[in-house]
Scaffold this motif. Structure first.
Motif, PDB file in Angstrom:
ATOM      1  N   ARG A 136       0.809  -1.225   0.000  1.00  0.00           N
ATOM      2  CA  ARG A 136       0.000   0.000   0.000  1.00  0.00           C
ATOM      3  C   ARG A 136       0.843   1.277   0.000  1.00  0.00           C
ATOM      4  O   ARG A 136       0.430   2.292  -0.573  1.00  0.00           O
ATOM      5  CB  ARG A 136      -0.954  -0.014   1.206  1.00  0.00           C
ATOM      6  N   LEU A 137       1.997   1.233   0.611  1.00  0.00           N
ATOM      7  CA  LEU A 137       2.838   2.430   0.686  1.00  0.00           C
ATOM      8  C   LEU A 137       3.687   2.622  -0.570  1.00  0.00           C
ATOM      9  O   LEU A 137       4.028   3.749  -0.919  1.00  0.00           O
ATOM     10  CB  LEU A 137       3.748   2.352   1.917  1.00  0.00           C
ATOM     11  N   ASP A 138       4.056   1.523  -1.209  1.00  0.00           N
ATOM     12  CA  ASP A 138       4.887   1.610  -2.406  1.00  0.00           C
ATOM     13  C   ASP A 138       4.057   1.179  -3.617  1.00  0.00           C
ATOM     14  O   ASP A 138       3.926  -0.002  -3.917  1.00  0.00           O
ATOM     15  CB  ASP A 138       6.114   0.716  -2.260  1.00  0.00           C
ATOM     16  N   ARG A 139       3.509   2.159  -4.327  1.00  0.00           N
ATOM     17  CA  ARG A 139       2.663   1.884  -5.499  1.00  0.00           C
ATOM     18  C   ARG A 139       3.457   1.936  -6.802  1.00  0.00           C
ATOM     19  O   ARG A 139       2.888   1.868  -7.883  1.00  0.00           O
ATOM     20  CB  ARG A 139       1.530   2.913  -5.561  1.00  0.00           C
ATOM     21  N   THR A 140       4.784   2.074  -6.721  1.00  0.00           N
ATOM     22  CA  THR A 140       5.603   2.144  -7.920  1.00  0.00           C
ATOM     23  C   THR A 140       5.871   0.742  -8.466  1.00  0.00           C
ATOM     24  O   THR A 140       5.477  -0.260  -7.873  1.00  0.00           O
ATOM     25  CB  THR A 140       6.959   2.827  -7.609  1.00  0.00           C
ATOM     26  N   GLU A 141       6.585   0.697  -9.587  1.00  0.00           N
ATOM     27  CA  GLU A 141       6.970  -0.583 -10.162  1.00  0.00           C
ATOM     28  C   GLU A 141       8.387  -0.976  -9.754  1.00  0.00           C
ATOM     29  O   GLU A 141       8.969  -1.928 -10.283  1.00  0.00           O
ATOM     30  CB  GLU A 141       6.876  -0.509 -11.691  1.00  0.00           C
ATOM     31  N   GLY A 142       8.945  -0.233  -8.790  1.00  0.00           N
ATOM     32  CA  GLY A 142      10.307  -0.508  -8.341  1.00  0.00           C
ATOM     33  C   GLY A 142      10.417  -1.806  -7.568  1.00  0.00           C
ATOM     34  O   GLY A 142       9.424  -2.391  -7.136  1.00  0.00           O
ATOM     35  N   ALA A 143      11.658  -2.236  -7.362  1.00  0.00           N
ATOM     36  CA  ALA A 143      11.938  -3.494  -6.676  1.00  0.00           C
ATOM     37  C   ALA A 143      11.962  -3.291  -5.159  1.00  0.00           C
ATOM     38  O   ALA A 143      12.134  -2.185  -4.650  1.00  0.00           O
ATOM     39  CB  ALA A 143      13.270  -4.061  -7.144  1.00  0.00           C
ATOM     40  N   VAL A 144      11.785  -4.398  -4.437  1.00  0.00           N
ATOM     41  CA  VAL A 144      11.829  -4.387  -2.973  1.00  0.00           C
ATOM     42  C   VAL A 144      12.956  -5.307  -2.508  1.00  0.00           C
ATOM     43  O   VAL A 144      13.064  -6.452  -2.957  1.00  0.00           O
ATOM     44  CB  VAL A 144      10.491  -4.873  -2.362  1.00  0.00           C
ATOM     45  N   GLY A 145      13.800  -4.774  -1.625  1.00  0.00           N
ATOM     46  CA  GLY A 145      14.878  -5.561  -1.045  1.00  0.00           C
ATOM     47  C   GLY A 145      14.481  -6.063   0.342  1.00  0.00           C
ATOM     48  O   GLY A 145      13.659  -5.450   1.020  1.00  0.00           O
ATOM     49  N   ILE A 146      15.048  -7.193   0.736  1.00  0.00           N
ATOM     50  CA  ILE A 146      14.747  -7.793   2.042  1.00  0.00           C
ATOM     51  C   ILE A 146      16.056  -8.049   2.777  1.00  0.00           C
ATOM     52  O   ILE A 146      16.956  -8.716   2.248  1.00  0.00           O
ATOM     53  CB  ILE A 146      13.969  -9.119   1.885  1.00  0.00           C
ATOM     54  N   LEU A 147      16.159  -7.503   3.962  1.00  0.00           N
ATOM     55  CA  LEU A 147      17.304  -7.744   4.838  1.00  0.00           C
ATOM     56  C   LEU A 147      16.861  -8.677   5.952  1.00  0.00           C
ATOM     57  O   LEU A 147      15.853  -8.418   6.619  1.00  0.00           O
ATOM     58  CB  LEU A 147      17.815  -6.431   5.443  1.00  0.00           C
ATOM     59  N   SER A 165       4.968 -14.243   1.266  1.00  0.00           N
ATOM     60  CA  SER A 165       3.656 -14.857   1.045  1.00  0.00           C
ATOM     61  C   SER A 165       2.616 -13.798   0.702  1.00  0.00           C
ATOM     62  O   SER A 165       1.833 -13.963  -0.244  1.00  0.00           O
ATOM     63  CB  SER A 165       3.229 -15.629   2.296  1.00  0.00           C
ATOM     64  N   TYR A 166       2.610 -12.694   1.467  1.00  0.00           N
ATOM     65  CA  TYR A 166       1.618 -11.649   1.199  1.00  0.00           C
ATOM     66  C   TYR A 166       1.875 -10.995  -0.160  1.00  0.00           C
ATOM     67  O   TYR A 166       0.942 -10.783  -0.946  1.00  0.00           O
ATOM     68  CB  TYR A 166       1.633 -10.585   2.298  1.00  0.00           C
ATOM     69  N   MET A 167       3.148 -10.647  -0.425  1.00  0.00           N
ATOM     70  CA  MET A 167       3.465  -9.972  -1.676  1.00  0.00           C
ATOM     71  C   MET A 167       3.161 -10.867  -2.882  1.00  0.00           C
ATOM     72  O   MET A 167       2.687 -10.390  -3.916  1.00  0.00           O
ATOM     73  CB  MET A 167       4.944  -9.560  -1.677  1.00  0.00           C
ATOM     74  N   ARG A 168       3.425 -12.142  -2.752  1.00  0.00           N
ATOM     75  CA  ARG A 168       3.131 -13.082  -3.838  1.00  0.00           C
ATOM     76  C   ARG A 168       1.629 -13.147  -4.112  1.00  0.00           C
ATOM     77  O   ARG A 168       1.187 -13.274  -5.253  1.00  0.00           O
ATOM     78  CB  ARG A 168       3.667 -14.463  -3.453  1.00  0.00           C
ATOM     79  N   GLU A 169       0.847 -13.043  -3.051  1.00  0.00           N
ATOM     80  CA  GLU A 169      -0.601 -13.167  -3.179  1.00  0.00           C
ATOM     81  C   GLU A 169      -1.268 -11.886  -3.652  1.00  0.00           C
ATOM     82  O   GLU A 169      -2.179 -11.913  -4.482  1.00  0.00           O
ATOM     83  CB  GLU A 169      -1.174 -13.589  -1.820  1.00  0.00           C
ATOM     84  N   PHE A 170      -0.824 -10.735  -3.121  1.00  0.00           N
ATOM     85  CA  PHE A 170      -1.537  -9.483  -3.370  1.00  0.00           C
ATOM     86  C   PHE A 170      -0.760  -8.453  -4.191  1.00  0.00           C
ATOM     87  O   PHE A 170      -1.349  -7.471  -4.635  1.00  0.00           O
ATOM     88  CB  PHE A 170      -1.955  -8.854  -2.039  1.00  0.00           C
ATOM     89  N   ALA A 171       0.535  -8.652  -4.380  1.00  0.00           N
ATOM     90  CA  ALA A 171       1.318  -7.740  -5.229  1.00  0.00           C
ATOM     91  C   ALA A 171       2.262  -8.578  -6.088  1.00  0.00           C
ATOM     92  O   ALA A 171       3.491  -8.423  -6.042  1.00  0.00           O
ATOM     93  CB  ALA A 171       2.093  -6.749  -4.369  1.00  0.00           C
ATOM     94  N   PRO A 172       1.717  -9.484  -6.889  1.00  0.00           N
ATOM     95  CA  PRO A 172       2.549 -10.449  -7.623  1.00  0.00           C
ATOM     96  C   PRO A 172       3.473  -9.831  -8.658  1.00  0.00           C
ATOM     97  O   PRO A 172       4.468 -10.445  -9.047  1.00  0.00           O
ATOM     98  CB  PRO A 172       1.510 -11.368  -8.279  1.00  0.00           C
ATOM     99  N   ARG A 173       3.176  -8.615  -9.103  1.00  0.00           N
ATOM    100  CA  ARG A 173       4.012  -7.976 -10.120  1.00  0.00           C
ATOM    101  C   ARG A 173       5.141  -7.149  -9.513  1.00  0.00           C
ATOM    102  O   ARG A 173       5.985  -6.626 -10.241  1.00  0.00           O
ATOM    103  CB  ARG A 173       3.148  -7.090 -11.017  1.00  0.00           C
TER     104      ARG A 173
END
Length: 294
Positions: A136-147, A165-173
């Motif tokens: 919801r906070l990041d509506r861009t098409e940019g990538a997300v990093g995980i630490l 799991s959440y991103m795969r389900e609700f923000a798959p792109r």
């Protein structure tokens, strides 16, 4: 009834309670988070009525399983119960299996069947909440990093799993980069974040599950991207509060340390006075902190 000797009677009853030593093995003493947890453990133990508790704190300075195993081994004969923040490792679990006092896992669960109970948040649920916020906070098409601090922390592993799991389900792109393990160390977190920024010019979000937030913040600020990237992390500390206030952090998922300390000391007291423990998982509700509810 207003009986004038009620206070004296209360003290006499408390003096009759058995004296017990509660041992706690925590991570680096230099971290505010663990010093605050130690303070809360002491404070909550002093309020126990079933036992007269004496708190013993031992800090370990690394994620080395041998150091953790040694700490447990040295404490086992000197306390009546042990609470520890530990990675899940065969060497650690082997020592826990040989301990003759109740052992409680704090903040991150352990796979050993000899652990009496786990006290902390539901990490998978917290990770999915982080995914909900990122989507919801990041509506861009940019990538997300995980630490991630360490996959040996089962709590960190569940945070990452829940987030993905959440991103795969609700923000798959939304592109998710490979997770970067930084050993829960601020200096390594700085290098990991700096490299993440260099390698991903389109980076628009970071989910940080673990400690060492100061290192990640330093890298973001030096790159001039601290307010341009959605940054979600864990634990409310003076550092994360200040970063929330200036916009460098967007959301903090907080583990209320006073509630963790209250739950584990209460469970220890029940266990040491022969009362049944009705739950093997003492789940603590986590808080969501933003700049507007500090």
């Amino acid at each position: 009834m207003g009986y004038r000797s009620a206070g004296l009677l209360r003290r006499r009853i408390e003096e009759m309670a058995p004296a017990k030593r509660l041992g706690f093995i925590l991570q680096k003493e230099s971290k505010w988070f663990y010093r605050e947890l130690a303070f809360e453990l002491q404070r909550q133990a002093e309020q126990l009525r079933g036992i007269r508790a004496n708190v013993v704190i031992r800090y370990v300075e690394s994620l080395s399983p041998s150091e953790l195993a040694t700490a447990i081994d040295e404490m086992r004969d000197n306390v009546d119960a042990i609470g520890l923040v530990a990675i899940d490792h065969p060497e650690v679990n082997r020592v826990i299996a040989s301990v003759n006092v109740p052992v409680f896992a704090l903040l991150s669960p352990l796979s050993s069947p000899h652990v009496t109970a786990y006290i902390g948040i539901d990490s998978r649920k917290a990770g999915r909440t982080a995914g909900w916020a990122m989507a919801r906070l990041d509506r861009t098409e940019g990538a997300v990093g995980i630490l991630i601090g360490s996959h040996r922390y089962l709590g960190h592993e569940a945070l990452e799993s829940g987030f993905r799991s959440y991103m795969r389900e609700f923000a798959p792109r939304k592109p998710l980069r490979d997770s970067v393990v930084y050993l829960d160390d601020a200096a390594v977190a700085y290098e990991a974040t700096a490299e993440l920024l260099r390698a991903n010019k389109d980076l628009s979000g970071i989910y940080h599950c673990g400690g060492g937030v100061t290192g990640a913040l330093k890298a973001l600020r030096e790159a001039g991207r601290s307010r341009k990237i959605v940054y979600i992390c864990h634990e409310r500390t003076p550092v994360t509060e200040a970063a929330l206030a200036d916009g460098s952090i967007d959301l903090v998922i907080n583990n209320p340390l006073d509630q963790v300390a209250d739950r584990v000391t209460q469970m220890m007291s029940r266990c040491l006075t022969g009362k049944p423990i009705q739950e093997q998982v003492g789940t603590i509700a986590f808080d969501l902190c933003t700049s507007e509810n500090l």
